[in-house]
Motif scaffolding. Sequence first.
Motif: not given
Length: 117
Positions: A112-117
Amino acid sequence: MPTWDDKLPIYQQLADRLAAQLLDGQPADGEPMPSVRALAGQYLLNPLTVQRALQALGEAGLLDNRRGLGLYVRPGARQRLKASERERFLHEEWPRLRERLRRLEISPEQLSWEEQR
């Protein structure tokens, strides 16, 4: 307090940090760099180490020394730096990263390009 790695000379690590800031637009093209004294205080380094880091950036064509005024970011420095960093990433880092992903059996769909939390 900044941490330094034993694998590279400190001046090179500082030059890399300052280059990363230039990639982020800080300071912007045409703007002055912080003084040697200000950087030495910020990073808790000897001014000679800071001078060497700034000299490395100047030799890379990123900074101009304006007599009596200090060091300024050259116009187009951010774009030149971005182009060289992209080239280095694609030819040096990406092949190793791609191979590691293959070994770990991580598919593109799992990334995923998005930061995972």
